[in-house]
Design a protein around this motif. Structure first.
Motif, PDB file in Angstrom:
ATOM      1  N   UNK B  69      -5.031 -64.067  -2.764  1.00 60.37           N
ATOM      2  CA  UNK B  69      -6.098 -64.280  -3.837  1.00 60.37           C
ATOM      3  C   UNK B  69      -7.411 -64.482  -3.178  1.00 60.37           C
ATOM      4  N   UNK B  70      -8.543 -64.189  -3.646  1.00 62.32           N
ATOM      5  CA  UNK B  70      -9.724 -64.374  -3.357  1.00 62.32           C
ATOM      6  C   UNK B  70     -10.291 -65.086  -4.677  1.00 62.32           C
ATOM      7  N   UNK B  71     -10.457 -66.069  -4.735  1.00 63.87           N
ATOM      8  CA  UNK B  71     -10.524 -66.795  -5.942  1.00 63.87           C
ATOM      9  C   UNK B  71     -11.924 -66.476  -6.728  1.00 63.87           C
ATOM     10  N   UNK B  72     -12.018 -66.043  -7.814  1.00 59.21           N
ATOM     11  CA  UNK B  72     -13.037 -65.593  -8.553  1.00 59.21           C
ATOM     12  C   UNK B  72     -12.923 -63.959  -8.587  1.00 59.21           C
ATOM     13  N   UNK B  73     -12.389 -63.528  -7.546  1.00 57.49           N
ATOM     14  CA  UNK B  73     -12.229 -61.874  -7.435  1.00 57.49           C
ATOM     15  C   UNK B  73     -10.782 -61.455  -8.203  1.00 57.49           C
ATOM     16  N   UNK B  74      -9.919 -62.258  -7.618  1.00 57.18           N
ATOM     17  CA  UNK B  74      -8.512 -61.856  -8.181  1.00 57.18           C
ATOM     18  C   UNK B  74      -7.387 -61.792  -6.959  1.00 57.18           C
TER      19      UNK B  74
END
Lengths: 366, 295, 485
Positions: B69-74
């Motif tokens: 996960x990259x938080x905010x991107x997915x």
């Protein structure tokens, strides 16, 4: 032991008020617009409600159209203000909920969802929490209807599966029959009068409902026959020509449970980021399109094939029953009138059944 | 010889390392520890779980995947491309393709990411004891091959001869350049490289993977072929392997599908009644033959 | 809020989209000259006013902006030659669209300021800010309460007679299709669906298929929606008047080729509102008969007969229909009814007209709550041609989220409407397809009214070689009155 209570029509509001003391109560509400529709809404004193079958099934009670799986925030580290830490919050709250006047097909829909969400390799904690807090008060159907076919797929107008209490309309009101322990204790807690003396009317009403149904085709061979049809693209093309790849069939289906996960917001921003889970639609080409552009189901016929196969072949392979409760909403809500019954019967080579069920041109007058 | 029941054949469930966290949707936090530029479009990201104990006790089997996960991107699914013996970090090799992979490529060392792992089944490497193993990788398909190959090499005494055929479009696209000199020189591995389009610097084979494979003509007796690559390469390589006499149960591949939940619920990665995220990603060609043709 | 005095007033959120070449320079000039300016404006620099997608403005207004100002180079001074000419048309359409959404159009303005006009910039920004302060903070869409008064649907009479005369053409139509079928890959028409009251699309390839062809006031689907995906094949299509306009529009936009499509036009005397019929029929088990007799439709199910008439139960779009026969055809059948003079406002739109801005927001919020984003409206629209590339599905650009709020759903309706501005023929498929009956056609009908006012010489879907109004411009716009500052 079943518990039977009688709910008089004029005591309905009082009964809802009793339920609402402890729980969120969802009731069908008629909405007027370009066409009237019935949706479940939270009951409050004075809310006009209906006992009609809802246009939108109540699955949102356990699987909301969209929910936050967790929030994420990037905040300064307590120890070292120059460093940041990511904080995830996946606290979930499930509101105790009782659904009133859902139909047996919808209650069976919950049972279909339960299998993959509760009994698979991993349990879905969000679903599990809501399901645990859910009580289902089902209104048995007085008749079949032109687009529904519950008795083809293992259900019926008074099928108890997925329900905690069954309500059957009899003269003056509803006879309430407990199905589960949860339903029983709810009825016992209520001030509803005993209904044992009206059992005969209830049985009469249910019998009448069953008798009103047409003959059901035998779907035992459906999983095998549909699997055999898999590579017959002509077949799928023919039945999918009218499809416009919208999500009406899936989103209005009480047994469709596919979803997508997306991120919104920015963890570094004051509002934070959030990971969302929302309904997704296998009839859309985007459902399976990979980032590389490769798409195993590029054609609408391939997507229809997957939808039909899932309902009548692969879900049964994995779980032993159809993932269709025969509610008929995909039939009545399809903008281009695609009839899943006709596809199913054609796949089985039972076109003659289709005609006798009125799903094709011949008249059915009795 | 000991056999483990794997991959999950219809329809028994194989025990496997479970997620170390209760909520299967909530990732473990991890920190980017190192970034390696493998090729112009591929980066390997090495991450360390923030919880020291979780990192120390983290185990997986070769071929299992993780959701990064990259938080905010997915989040998106990648195979863990480091071998299970690597206890210091988890490596994911990521080709730039969409929104999430772009966000992963923008990461820098020290940033926080999320990891849900290990997920899925794994290569049935114990079934290969005493056999020769022929690894075949095309492009980013080298990522899962790397993890199983390194694992097998660490236990080379259990296997017969080991081979790798690794192809890419052009020399610059070959990932794991740091590893390649070792693979080419070590005595326990017979490594062949090929590219579709060579340049003047290229001293290895030229041609597509299936045709180079045909030229190498590995003997099918007592040999398992393990392959990964883009769908079209898998299709033609399997045809070649069958022509060479490999039986379907000795052709093992690992598949990619669009995935979201990674835990067998969200419904998009199915092939027939099997879900690539939990019943795969590793399948034998024999299993795939029994499934609808929808790769 | 307007009661606060100048000194203590709260800053409001005003978003300014300023073109890089003129207005941004003008703002800079004003700053360098130390001209005093209010500080409420947040400036977003864009390459050209032509880059300002009207959706930027609506998105800002729906998400908490109290006002939005767009400023570009003066007409004839565009750095790129014509960007601001296009912008002028788009932004004027937008300005006139906002009220139907329940957004005060005074919260949006567009103007022209050159790089040297520091003083003009000062005037524009000061005046606009003043105006927004007079309006006060913008009411939030999600704060809109329930609609509190019943607003009567005004009665309206159709522009042409409504009856079942089109049925008489069936035999001739079948004969014509039969003679053309050998040369066509398929012909699109209608057939009975699950019962006689529910017609569905028919794809005719064989004489047996042709036997099933049905037409008449229950043949509601606009089959033009299938044409783009059949591009490259020889396709015949049976069209009502409104469907024919969609075909023309698709031809105009070069999404299909004229030589591949053969148009069988049937004079339409009105279609039924199938939603209303379904509602009246209610739950039934067996449909015994459907009989159409002049203006009357008699449906018998479960032994009960119900009557419907086109006068009372037609689709609302038919009431103001001016094209009962397709403007373009290769074969035509039946005689079209004569169309009366004048315009009539569609009933749902007239109802919205009778509401205040607050009531419109309340109306839309309560209607959008039950949308479940199935996108039947979008996919049934013959002019929604982006298909798998709709910006409501993309994440780059990221206009919508998956959140199921009424605002998010409403924003999609705004996207759909604005993307149809100047293209929509009012066929009503969006609304007909909505399983929960959200009266979304009114938004499109309002946009048709706006484009009719601004570009009276143009009607969408009438002429293949015409230029759509938002894809062209005039140096002088006779129908656009720009505001003075």
């Amino acid at each position: 032991m079943n518990c039977y209570r009688f709910l008089a029509k004029d005591a309905l509001s009082a009964f809802l008020a009793f339920l609402a003391e402890r729980e969120r109560v969802l009731v069908p509400v008629e909405k007027n617009g370009a066409r009237s529709s019935v949706v479940f809404e939270e009951w409050h004193e004075g809310l006009p409600f209906t006992m009609l079958k809802s246009t939108v099934p109540p699955k949102a009670a356990v699987l909301p159209q969209c929910e936050v799986l967790f929030t994420c925030r990037r905040v300064p580290d307590e120890g070292d203000q120059n460093r940041h830490v990511m904080v995830l919050d996946d606290t979930l709250t499930a509101q105790p909920t009782v659904i009133v006047a859902t139909r047996p097909c919808d209650a069976r829909g919950f049972a279909v969802l339960d299998r993959p969400y509760l009994n698979g390799l991993y349990q879905d904690p969000y679903y599990a929490a809501r399901r645990k807090e859910l009580t289902v008060l089902t209104l048995t159907c007085p008749t079949g209807c032109e687009s529904c076919f519950c008795h083809w797929v293992g259900g019926g107008p008074s099928s108890p599966e997925g329900s905690d209490v069954l309500l059957t309309e009899i003269e003056g009101g509803y006879l309430c029959q407990s199905v589960t322990e949860k339903g029983r204790s709810l009825l016992e807690r209520s001030a509803l009068p005993d209904g044992e003396d009206r059992l005969a009317s209830m049985q009469e009403a249910r019998k009448k409902a069953y008798q009103s149904l047409g003959r059901a085709p035998d779907l035992k061979t459906a999983p095998q026959r549909i699997s055999e049809r898999f590579s017959d693209l002509d077949f799928w093309n023919r039945w999918t020509e009218a499809c416009i790849s919208c999500g009406a069939c899936t989103y209005f289906c009480p047994t469709c449970y596919c979803f997508t996960i997306t991120d919104e917001g920015d963890p570094a921003h004051a509002e934070g980021g959030r990971r969302l889970r929302s309904w997704d639609n296998c009839m859309s080409s985007l459902f399976t399109r990979e980032a590389s552009g490769h798409n195993p189901r590029r054609k609408k016929a391939e997507r229809m094939r997957n939808r039909i196969s899932h309902k009548y072949a692969t879900y049964p392979e994995n779980w032993g029953v159809f993932s269709c409760s025969g509610c008929g909403r995909c039939v009545s809500n399809c903008p281009t009138g695609i009839d899943i019954r006709a596809i199913l019967l054609s796949a089985l080579g039972k076109e003659e059944d289709m005609i006798s069920h009125g799903t094709q041109s011949k008249e059915t007058g009795q | 010889m000991t056999t483990i029941t794997n991959p999950r054949m219809p329809h028994g469930i194989t025990p496997r390392p479970l997620l170390p966290h209760a909520n299967a949707y909530a990732p473990m936090l991890a920190t980017v520890h190192e970034i390696i530029e493998e090729s112009p479009t591929i980066k390997s990201i090495r991450v360390v779980l923030n919880d020291d104990e979780a990192q120390r006790s983290f185990t997986f089997e070769p071929g299992q995947v993780g959701q990064l996960s990259v938080f905010g991107a997915g989040e998106a699914t990648f195979v863990i491309s480091s071998p299970p013996s690597e206890k210091r970090f988890l490596q994911f090799s990521v080709m730039l393709a969409g929104e999430v992979t772009a966000a992963i490529h923008r990461l820098s060392v020290g940033e926080t990411v999320g990891v849900r792992a290990p997920l899925g089944n794994f290569f049935p490497y114990k079934d290969w004891f005493g056999k020769n193993v022929f690894f075949i990788a095309g492009g980013i398909g080298i990522a899962p091959i790397r993890t199983i190959m390194l694992h097998v090499l660490e236990h080379a005494e259990n296997y017969g001869s080991l081979h790798l055929l690794f192809g890419a479009r052009k020399p610059g696209d070959l990932a794991f350049k740091q590893d390649i000199p070792d693979w080419l020189t070590r005595s326990d591995l017979d490594c062949t490289l090929c590219v579709d389009r060579a340049d003047e610097s290229w001293s290895h084979k030229t041609g597509m993977v299936p045709s180079v494979l045909e030229e190498l003509a590995p003997q099918p007796e007592n040999t398992v072929a393990v392959l990964c690559g883009p769908p079209v390469m898998i299709k033609y390589t399997i045809e070649t392997l069958e022509k060479l006499g490999f039986s379907p149960e000795h052709i093992i591949t690992t598949l990619e599908k669009r995935m979201k939940c990674g835990i067998g619920i969200c419904g998009r990665c199915n092939i027939g009644g099997l879900y690539v995220c939990v019943d795969g990603p590793v399948f034998s060609w024999k299993t795939l033959q029994g499934l609808p043709n929808e790769l | 809020m307007s009661g606060l005095t100048q000194g203590e007033r709260r800053e409001l959120r005003i978003v300014g989209f300023l073109c890089n070449w003129c207005s941004y320079g003008g703002a800079d000039t004003a700053g360098v000259a130390r001209a005093s300016q209010p500080t409420d404006l947040r400036i977003i620099r864009v390459p050209c006013s032509g880059r300002v997608d009207p959706l930027f403005v609506v998105k800002a207004l729906l998400n908490g902006a109290d006002g939005v100002l767009v400023s570009g180079c003066h007409p004839r001074d565009c750095h790129y030659g014509t960007g601001n000419f296009y912008a002028r048309r788009r932004l004027e359409v937008l300005r006139r669209f906002l009220p139907v959404l329940g957004i005060d159009p005074k919260r949006f303005s567009y103007t022209w300021v050159s790089a040297s006009e520091g003083q003009r910039w000062q005037t524009v920004v000061t005046r606009f800010t003043e105006e927004i302060h007079e309006l006060g903070p913008a009411p939030r869409f999600m704060d809109a309460g329930p609609l509190e008064r019943e607003i009567e649907q005004p009665a309206s009479s159709p522009l042409h007679s409504l009856d079942s005369a089109s049925l008489e053409s069936l035999a001739a139509l079948k004969q014509a299709i039969a003679s053309r079928l050998p040369e066509l890959d398929l012909v699109l028409g209608w057939q009975e669906g699950r019962d006689k009251a529910h017609l569905v699309p028919l794809f005719i390839r064989t004489p047996e298929d042709l036997d099933r062809l049905a037409i008449g006031p229950l043949a509601v689907h606009n089959l033009a929606v299938y044409l783009p995906e059949l591009k490259g094949r020889k396709v015949g299509i049976v069209v009502k008047g409104c469907d024919g306009r969609s075909v023309v529009e698709l031809l105009q936009e070069k999404l299909i080729s004229r030589e591949d499509v053969e148009i069988f036009a049937v004079a339409c005397h009105g279609t039924f509102d199938t939603g209303r019929i379904d509602q009246a029929l209610g739950r039934y088990q067996h449909l015994e008969s459907v009989r159409m007799d002049g203006k009357e439709l008699r449906i018998t199910c479960d032994g009960r007969e119900r009557h419907f008439s086109l006068e009372n139960d037609s689709s609302t779009k038919c009431l103001h229909c001016k094209t009962p026969l397709s403007p373009l055809s290769d074969h035509s059948f039946g005689s079209a009814p004569s169309v009366g003079e004048g315009d009539s406002t569609p009933p749902d739109l007239a109802r919205l007209d009778a509401m205040t801005l607050d009531e419109r927001r309340a109306f839309w919020r309560s209607q959008m709550e039950r949308c479940i984003r199935c996108y039947a409206c979008r996919n049934a629209c013959p002019l929604c041609v982006c298909r798998d590339h709709c910006i409501s599905d993309t994440r780059e650009p990221h206009f919508t989220t998956q959140e199921s709020t009424a605002k998010e759903k409403f924003f999609f309706q705004i996207i759909h409407s604005l993307h149809l501005a100047g293209r929509c023929t009012g066929c009503g498929e969006c609304q007909r397809s909505c399983p929960v009956g959200i009266p979304i056609l009114a938004l499109r009908e309002h946009l048709i009214r706006v484009t009719d006012e601004l570009f009276p010489e143009y009607r969408a879907g009438m002429t293949v070689d015409a230029a759509a109004p938002l894809l062209t411009y005039s140096v002088e716009e006779p129908h656009i009155q720009e505001r003075e500052w």
